[in-house]
Enzyme design. Structure first.
Site, short mmCIF file in Angstrom:
data_model
loop_
_atom_site.label_atom_id
_atom_site.label_comp_id
_atom_site.label_asym_id
_atom_site.label_seq_id
_atom_site.Cartn_x
_atom_site.Cartn_y
_atom_site.Cartn_z
N ASP A 281 -42.63 17.15 3.90
CA ASP A 281 -41.40 16.65 4.52
C ASP A 281 -40.16 17.04 3.72
O ASP A 281 -39.04 16.71 4.10
CB ASP A 281 -41.45 15.13 4.73
CG ASP A 281 -41.50 14.33 3.44
OD1 ASP A 281 -41.65 14.93 2.35
OD2 ASP A 281 -41.37 13.09 3.52
N ASP B 161 -43.58 19.98 -0.54
CA ASP B 161 -44.31 18.96 -1.28
C ASP B 161 -45.60 18.62 -0.54
O ASP B 161 -45.93 19.22 0.49
CB ASP B 161 -43.44 17.72 -1.53
CG ASP B 161 -43.10 16.96 -0.26
OD1 ASP B 161 -43.16 17.57 0.83
OD2 ASP B 161 -42.77 15.77 -0.35
N ASP C 123 -46.82 16.37 1.45
CA ASP C 123 -46.89 16.07 2.88
C ASP C 123 -45.91 16.88 3.69
O ASP C 123 -45.74 16.66 4.89
CB ASP C 123 -46.69 14.57 3.14
CG ASP C 123 -45.27 14.10 2.90
OD1 ASP C 123 -44.56 14.74 2.09
OD2 ASP C 123 -44.86 13.08 3.49
N SER D 207 -46.81 11.49 -0.38
CA SER D 207 -45.78 12.51 -0.42
C SER D 207 -45.84 13.35 -1.69
O SER D 207 -46.80 14.05 -1.93
CB SER D 207 -44.40 11.86 -0.23
OG SER D 207 -43.39 12.81 -0.03
#
Length: 458
Positions: A249, A245, A247, A109
């Site tokens: 999410d 960010d 990833d 992440s």
């Protein structure tokens, strides 16, 4: 690895090749997680191997972890549907629609490139339940049985299904024609999605953080480092900026003045919009203990109750499902629009915020002025270990004393990160100077007490 120590607040994280991310540990994790998910969902293997969808971000360690996961999944009798580099929410969205019994994301992440992680979704697109994580941890000490790895099915074109879903979530009567939008993809998974999607909706797009090389994800860019985005918005005289960010999410927004709208501001805008449209289910919004006092007061003024949860988007999701809500989120930029998706989605959050902005007819900065935030000071201390705070008597006493002094005016919140070796100290109160003084005092006492403890045990 003992139960309760393998999974953090968002999957398994670490340095590839070390600890929980050693090849043999990853292989065992894949095998046991697949078996647990198959058993829980009642999926039987009757000649055809069940499918598990796997996506990853742009970290250089991703392909190697994928190969190891495939080996463990093969031992469990499972075939992999390789989605390639896609945002985490794409896996949540696609897994149930492609007939997969589960989904997996290889990503850390917002963490730096040297980290990576593995997180699991069930067949409905929700993150693996804590009870199942504990069961996987219980079994994970046993290695996976030997097997021959089955090659994955390639599914790179499946990303188009996810992109079409995102586009459909933007109101049909609106578009972004005539707008200038900067988007920062953090050199991560949104690179192939967000800029083209915004352009398809009519925006003139200026993209940064779109040159991933395996080593630069989240490096001075994206939702955890927004200075470049804010400067670019002002330089391009853009109407807004969107920071994602690694990833994708989570999302933050920059207004036309180069000022940042955090997750709390986005929650406020989304709640007001849904309330106007009659779509705020339950008349409540799920937020975490980190959300600003100013946001809570604003929601109360709208007649909206806040359901408060621990930190972590999984807890927000649990509250949304339990209460039957349509909105929840964190001030970090994880927002869940439940009418569209079961988990946080940064690109979706950006689109819903841009829709609220276009409908308002006002500058983006107006959305950032819906409420006056209570001053907050957040300090992050890097730690070698995470001794229970309740057992650190001087630190606990300092926290209790500060909380007592701020009672009725603010609060003190101290916790360890679930994904990094970090202690976070949040102090919220009417005076920024007082907040800083309290934060520094707690940090100093904590460091003194932990150093004394380490010295004692040498």
């Amino acid at each position: 690895m003992s139960a309760g120590h393998l999974f953090g607040t968002d999957g398994v994280r670490g340095i590839p090749g070390q600890g929980a991310l050693k090849p043999e540990a990853v292989r065992a994790l894949a095998y046991h997680a697949a078996r647990v998910l198959l058993e829980r969902q009642g999926v039987k293997i009757n000649g055809h191997a069940p499918l598990i969808a796997v996506g990853r971000d742009t970290r250089g360690s991703g392909p190697s972890l994928l190969r190891t996961l495939i080996s463990g999944f093969s031992a469990a009798g499972v075939r992999v549907l390789d989605l390639g580099v896609v945002p985490t929410p794409a896996v949540s969205y696609l897994a149930p629609r492609l007939g997969c019994f589960a989904g997996v994301v290889i990503s850390a992440s917002h963490n730096p490139a040297e980290y990576n992680g593995i997180k699991f979704f069930d067949g409905a697109g929700f993150k693996m339940a804590p009870a199942l994580e504990l069961e996987v941890e219980r079994r994970a000490a046993s290695p996976a049985p030997p097997s021959i790895s089955r090659p994955p099915f390639a599914a790179a074109d499946r990303g188009a299904i996810y992109a079409d879903f995102l586009k459909s979530a933007f109101p049909a009567m609106l578009d972004l024609t005539g707008t200038r939008i900067v988007v920062d993809c953090a050199n991560g998974a949104a690179t192939a999605f967000a800029p083209s999607l915004l352009a398809d909706l009519g925006a003139t797009v200026f993209a940064i953080g779109v040159k991933p090389n395996g080593r630069n994800i989240n490096a001075g860019c994206g939702a955890t480092a927004t200075a470049s985005l804010c400067l670019e918005v002002k330089r391009r005289r853009a109407h807004a900026g969107l920071a994602l960010d690694g990833d994708a999410d989570r999302a933050l927004i920059c207004d036309e003045q180069g000022k940042l709208l955090d997750g709390d501001a986005l929650i406020a805008a989304a709640a007001a919009r849904l309330l106007r449209r009659g779509g705020l289910k339950g008349g409540k919004v799920a937020v975490t203990v980190m959300s600003n006092y100013g946001l809570l007061a604003y929601l109360r003024g709208l007649g909206v109750d806040a359901v408060t949860t621990p930190v972590g988007d999984r807890y927000v999701t649990e509250a949304i499902e339990k209460e039957g809500l349509s909105l929840g989120g964190e001030n970090s930029g994880h927002l869940v629009f439940r009418d569209f998706a079961p988990t946080g989605d940064g690109i979706l959050t950006g689109l819903q915020t841009l829709a609220a902005w276009r409908e308002s007819g006002k500058p983006m900065s107006a959305l950032g002025r819906l409420y006056k935030p209570t001053p907050q000071t957040l300090k992050a201390l890097h730690v070698k270990s995470k001794p229970p705070l309740a057992m650190m008597h001087r630190t606990a006493a300092a926290i209790a004393d500060a909380a007592g002094r701020l009672k009725g005016r603010g609060r003190v919140f101290v916790r360890y990160s679930g994904t990094e070796p970090v202690l976070r100290i949040l102090v919220e109160g009417p005076s920024a100077a007082e907040n800083h003084k309290i934060t520094d005092s707690i940090a100093r006492i904590y460091l003194t007490e932990t150093e004394a403890g380490e010295e004692k045990h040498r």
